[in-house]
Design a protein around this motif. Structure first.
Motif, PDB file in Angstrom:
ATOM      1  N   GLN A   1      66.382 -82.119   0.731  1.00  0.00           N
ATOM      2  CA  GLN A   1      67.543 -81.535   1.644  1.00  0.00           C
ATOM      3  C   GLN A   1      67.271 -80.255   2.221  1.00  0.00           C
ATOM      4  N   VAL A   2      67.330 -80.274   3.644  1.00  0.00           N
ATOM      5  CA  VAL A   2      67.353 -79.365   4.698  1.00  0.00           C
ATOM      6  C   VAL A   2      68.338 -78.575   5.025  1.00  0.00           C
ATOM      7  N   GLN A   3      68.903 -77.218   4.920  1.00  0.00           N
ATOM      8  CA  GLN A   3      69.890 -76.742   5.399  1.00  0.00           C
ATOM      9  C   GLN A   3      69.615 -75.767   6.511  1.00  0.00           C
ATOM     10  N   LEU A   4      70.291 -75.653   7.607  1.00  0.00           N
ATOM     11  CA  LEU A   4      70.304 -74.717   8.620  1.00  0.00           C
ATOM     12  C   LEU A   4      71.459 -74.232   8.834  1.00  0.00           C
ATOM     13  N   VAL A   5      71.688 -72.872   8.440  1.00  0.00           N
ATOM     14  CA  VAL A   5      72.841 -71.864   8.804  1.00  0.00           C
ATOM     15  C   VAL A   5      72.614 -70.951   9.741  1.00  0.00           C
ATOM     16  N   GLU A   6      73.701 -71.293  10.885  1.00  0.00           N
ATOM     17  CA  GLU A   6      73.640 -70.535  12.022  1.00  0.00           C
ATOM     18  C   GLU A   6      74.821 -69.327  11.997  1.00  0.00           C
ATOM     19  N   SER A   7      74.600 -68.264  12.527  1.00  0.00           N
ATOM     20  CA  SER A   7      75.418 -67.444  12.839  1.00  0.00           C
ATOM     21  C   SER A   7      75.446 -66.487  13.963  1.00  0.00           C
ATOM     22  N   GLY A   8      76.641 -65.611  14.459  1.00  0.00           N
ATOM     23  CA  GLY A   8      76.345 -64.701  15.237  1.00  0.00           C
ATOM     24  C   GLY A   8      77.048 -65.322  16.859  1.00  0.00           C
ATOM     25  N   GLY A   9      77.615 -66.605  16.777  1.00  0.00           N
ATOM     26  CA  GLY A   9      78.308 -66.709  17.871  1.00  0.00           C
ATOM     27  C   GLY A   9      79.710 -66.226  18.093  1.00  0.00           C
ATOM     28  N   GLY A  10      80.378 -66.050  19.057  1.00  0.00           N
ATOM     29  CA  GLY A  10      81.847 -65.447  19.270  1.00  0.00           C
ATOM     30  C   GLY A  10      82.094 -65.637  20.894  1.00  0.00           C
ATOM     31  N   LEU A  11      83.206 -64.705  21.199  1.00  0.00           N
ATOM     32  CA  LEU A  11      83.655 -64.450  22.433  1.00  0.00           C
ATOM     33  C   LEU A  11      83.154 -63.245  23.051  1.00  0.00           C
ATOM     34  N   VAL A  12      82.668 -63.151  24.184  1.00  0.00           N
ATOM     35  CA  VAL A  12      82.074 -62.215  25.065  1.00  0.00           C
ATOM     36  C   VAL A  12      82.199 -62.127  26.423  1.00  0.00           C
ATOM     37  N   GLN A  13      82.550 -61.112  26.904  1.00  0.00           N
ATOM     38  CA  GLN A  13      82.797 -61.004  28.357  1.00  0.00           C
ATOM     39  C   GLN A  13      81.461 -61.281  29.241  1.00  0.00           C
TER      40      GLN A  13
END
Length: 118
Positions: A1-13
């Protein structure tokens, strides 16, 4: 089982910056290539940038000069530094990895939303 965890997205001008991160874990012997794709509403998923174990990189034309892909020292992490963001960069961004193929598409993360809006 391979897991990829993303982070860092959001709202930006518009004109702003974001840095996406993706960490891979689980049963994968080695990672040859890592990359980022994106999918905007009503559009197909498209490659944004990819990097292989030699450090070779590929960028979509629409992000050249604005985005930079890099791999962490541990080689199981990949980053996407996004500068000069535009409203048309709004999409869900997905991390992908592969032990064999470039650009990668064997394993996928859950996606992280990036919204560029004033």
């Amino acid at each position: 089982q391979v897991q990829l965890v993303e982070s860092g997205g959001g709202l930006v001008q518009p004109g702003g910056s974001l840095r996406l991160s993706c960490a891979a874990s689980g049963s994968i012997f080695s990672i040859y290539a890592m990359g980022w794709y994106r999918q905007a509403p009503g559009k197909q998923r498209e490659l944004v940038a990819a990097i292989n174990s030699a450090g070779d990189t590929t960028y979509a034309e629409f992000v050249k000069g604005r985005f930079t892909i890099s791999r962490g020292n541990a080689k199981n992490t990949v980053y996407l530094q996004m500068n000069s963001l535009k409203p048309e960069d709004t999409a869900v961004y997905y991390c992908s990895i592969s032990s064999y193929y470039y650009p990668p598409d064997d394993y996928w993360g859950q996606g992280t939303q990036v919204t560029v809006s004033s």
